[in-house]
Design an enzyme around this catalytic site. Structure first.
Site, short mmCIF file in Angstrom:
data_model
loop_
_atom_site.label_atom_id
_atom_site.label_comp_id
_atom_site.label_asym_id
_atom_site.label_seq_id
_atom_site.Cartn_x
_atom_site.Cartn_y
_atom_site.Cartn_z
N GLU A 102 45.31 40.71 50.89
CA GLU A 102 44.31 39.68 50.61
C GLU A 102 42.99 40.01 51.30
OE1 GLU A 102 44.01 37.23 48.62
OE2 GLU A 102 46.01 37.47 47.77
N GLU A 122 40.19 39.52 42.18
CA GLU A 122 41.41 39.86 41.44
C GLU A 122 41.36 41.31 40.95
OE1 GLU A 122 43.88 37.96 41.63
OE2 GLU A 122 42.80 36.24 42.43
N HIS A 168 42.35 43.69 43.66
CA HIS A 168 43.80 43.86 43.84
C HIS A 168 44.30 45.03 42.99
CE1 HIS A 168 45.02 40.65 46.49
NE2 HIS A 168 44.50 39.71 45.73
#
Length: 260
Positions: free
Chosen positions: A181, A121, A124
């Site tokens: 992703e 995360e 990202h």
């Protein structure tokens, strides 16, 4: 207005940049814009979600996040909040914000496995995927408003949050694209290895996630990501290189001991 907007976009395109892996990106917003949006969105989530007061679990999640963030240059401590929820999920937002749902701790039951999720995360954010999402939304809505005014107008507040990755129901995370992703998998695996977490545990985690599909509904984290088979295959291919970073980190004394 359309001419002005087009001029702004052309200027942004000229200044388009590359992600940490060398992938081309079109980013219409500044880091300050994204930080402000991340902070505002996180504040709203904290108002609407049930925050856990479990000191031990909060310390555990903070310890793992701190170990990961310590490997990032020029960054300070990130704010980490643990939410009481059955969701097996986590997220990170621009501005140094991390949210983890207690349901995730039932599947990611070791510090290395939780580091795999939080590292993904954080990746990202590092790769500016939220900026890409918001930028694409504004390009799609080219006739609605000037892009540089979007973050400050209440009429486009919810679309901006959705673009950031937060759905109409705050706390529900929308999927990134396949390229994003895969990039977050790669960067997150490197980050956890550099921090001294075992990258092989990322593969174990996703196998456990796949097994959790036995119920009527897959875990939220799994439902917003590519198929588990694809992810496991991709991560497995990346583990050997990440394992080299892991061994170097361990040799240099980076041995997180967050415990539970």
């Amino acid at each position: 207005m359309r001419a002005i907007l087009l001029a702004l976009i052309v200027g942004s395109l000229v200044a388009c940049t590359q992600s940490p892996t060398g992938r081309s990106q079109v980013l219409l917003f500044s880091e300050n814009d994204m930080q402000r949006l991340g902070e505002q969105s996180f504040a709203q989530i904290k108002e609407q979600e049930n925050i856990s007061n479990d000191r031990e679990l909060n310390r555990y999640v903070q310890c793992i996040t701190d170990s990961l963030v310590a490997e990032l240059s020029g960054t300070s401590q990130w704010e980490v909040v643990l939410f009481n929820s059955d969701q097996a999920n986590a997220f990170a937002l621009p501005g140094g914000k991390v949210g983890v749902y207690t349901g995730l701790l039932k599947i990611a039951d070791t510090q290395d496995q939780l580091a795999a999720v939080i590292g993904h995360e954080i990746a990202h954010v590092l790769a500016r995927h939220s900026n890409e999402r918001v930028s694409r939304t504004q390009l799609t809505n080219i006739g609605l408003s000037a892009a540089d005014a979007a973050l400050g107008q209440s009429g486009v507040r919810q679309p901006a949050m959705a673009a950031l990755g937060l759905g109409v129901q705050v706390g529900y995370l929308l999927p990134y694209g396949r390229e994003q992703e895969a990039e977050a998998d790669r960067l997150g695996l490197q980050l956890m290895a550099q921090a001294g977490f075992d990258p092989q545990q990322a593969v174990t985690l996703w196998r456990d996630m796949a097994a959790a599909e036995a119920g009527n509904q897959p875990p939220e984290l799994l439902s917003t990501h590519p198929s588990h088979g694809t992810r496991i295959q991709g991560l497995s291919a990346l583990v050997p290189d990440a394992n080299n970073l892991y061994m170097q980190a361990r040799a240099q004394g980076r041995r997180p001991a967050c415990g539970r």
